[in-house]
Scaffold this motif. Structure first.
Motif, PDB file in Angstrom:
ATOM      1  N   SER A  13       0.389  -1.105   0.346  1.00 34.46           N
ATOM      2  CA  SER A  13       0.167   0.005   0.089  1.00 34.46           C
ATOM      3  C   SER A  13       1.107   1.146  -0.285  1.00 34.46           C
ATOM      4  N   ALA A  14       1.858   1.038   0.134  1.00 26.35           N
ATOM      5  CA  ALA A  14       2.899   2.703   0.467  1.00 26.35           C
ATOM      6  C   ALA A  14       3.103   2.609  -0.091  1.00 26.35           C
ATOM      7  N   MET A  15       3.222   1.587  -1.614  1.00 23.60           N
ATOM      8  CA  MET A  15       4.399   1.961  -2.851  1.00 23.60           C
ATOM      9  C   MET A  15       3.424   2.648  -3.670  1.00 23.60           C
ATOM     10  N   ILE A  16       1.476   2.638  -2.910  1.00 24.43           N
ATOM     11  CA  ILE A  16       0.699   2.865  -4.423  1.00 24.43           C
ATOM     12  C   ILE A  16      -0.256   4.108  -3.720  1.00 24.43           C
ATOM     13  N   MET A  17      -0.353   4.710  -2.299  1.00 31.27           N
ATOM     14  CA  MET A  17      -0.830   5.628  -1.974  1.00 31.27           C
ATOM     15  C   MET A  17       0.266   6.649  -2.241  1.00 31.27           C
ATOM     16  N   PRO A  18       1.039   7.267  -2.321  1.00 31.90           N
ATOM     17  CA  PRO A  18       1.424   8.295  -2.758  1.00 31.90           C
ATOM     18  C   PRO A  18       1.671   8.872  -4.492  1.00 31.90           C
ATOM     19  N   ASN A  19       1.088   8.156  -4.958  1.00 33.48           N
ATOM     20  CA  ASN A  19       0.336   8.064  -6.583  1.00 33.48           C
ATOM     21  C   ASN A  19      -0.474   7.352  -7.028  1.00 33.48           C
ATOM     22  N   ILE A  20      -1.588   8.111  -5.316  1.00 32.39           N
ATOM     23  CA  ILE A  20      -3.192   7.716  -5.905  1.00 32.39           C
ATOM     24  C   ILE A  20      -3.183   9.496  -7.522  1.00 32.39           C
TER      25      ILE A  20
END
Length: 280
Positions: A13-20
């Motif tokens: 999730s930490a890989m995805i959330m900054p790139n929402i």
């Protein structure tokens, strides 16, 4: 075991959330300027396809590499994932990015640890730059030869599983394939690569097909987000859920709920059950 799974899920999730934000930009461009969008525009449509195929995988891989190996890890990961993308530009390599990113970051981190205290004076910048370039190049080649084709193999297995269920009249169980694949960001691949061809053939024969609605159904994702909104104990996550509900339900951007499942992978049971009920 449960804590280990949750930690792994939170890392994904930490890989995805900054790139929402990039996912939201892709969603808006698709809604407005796609061929079937509100304001079709051939030129602008190329932007959202490039964001999905190139930008988002690179951002995710870079974030994963940075989480493990710092700034240098992010650069190596961004180089490496291009190999996976170019192995098949017709397949969205978001899952490949989630694999190659941390792997690249780990490798450069180990290299830096080995070289610590052993660099000749005055050659630090030269060695640092060449190491990033060489390791990035090697991982890009590895991605092209192995990781990209491996993603296509997973897609082929999912396709075979879907076909078996369709042929044997067990359509509701197709949710067992759909929801985990969606959470691993294979949603566009299974929608356009599996369901659309089947649906097109069925529509040509009978004038309609439920296949168009299987992956696109927002109900299971909405249920997950509402559960987080009302019952999540972590206040930061709970407060972010209402915004995600709006983006998911009104904007049609399914990717917004994937990180919420990746935070706690056991939650995948809920959208599977929801989709089975919807198909029934």
């Amino acid at each position: 075991m449960k804590n280990g799974v949750q930690r792994f899920g939170k890392f994904l999730s930490a890989m995805i959330m900054p790139n929402i934000g990039a996912l939201i930009a892709f969603g808006f461009l698709a809604v407005f300027f796609n061929g079937s969008g509100w304001i079709p525009h051939e030129g602008f449509a190329t932007i959202f396809s490039a964001i999905l195929v190139y930008l988002i995988p690179i951002l995710i891989a870079s974030t994963g590499g940075k989480l493990i190996g710092g700034e240098r890890g992010g650069i190596v990961a961004a180089i490496a994932v291009v190999g996976a993308i170019m192995s098949d530009p017709n397949t969205t390599m978001l899952m490949a990015a989630m694999i190659i990113g941390p792997l690249s970051g780990f490798c450069i981190k180990k290299f830096d640890k080995v070289m610590e205290g052993h660099m000749p004076a005055g050659f630090e910048m030269l060695i640092n730059n060449f190491s990033v370039g060489i390791i990035g190049m090697l991982f890009a080649m590895l991605s092209y030869l192995i990781i990209g084709p491996f993603m296509n193999l997973i897609l082929a297995v999912l396709t075979a599983g879907v076909n078996v269920l369709v042929e044997h009249g067990m359509l509701p169980l197709i949710a067992v394939f759909i929801e985990p694949a969606k959470v691993l960001f294979l949603n566009n691949a299974i929608n356009h690569g599996i369901f659309t061809p089947i649906a097109t053939a069925q529509a040509a024969e009978t004038g309609k097909s439920i296949m168009y609605m299987l992956e696109a159904n927002p109900g299971p994702g909405l249920g997950v987000l509402l559960a987080y909104m009302f019952f999540c104990e972590d206040q930061k996550t709970k407060q972010s859920a209402p915004g995600a509900v709006i983006i998911h339900l009104l904007g049609g951007i399914h990717e917004i709920y994937f990180p919420y499942i990746l935070m706690n992978p056991l939650v995948i049971i809920a959208p599977i059950a929801g989709n089975i009920a919807a198909i029934f």
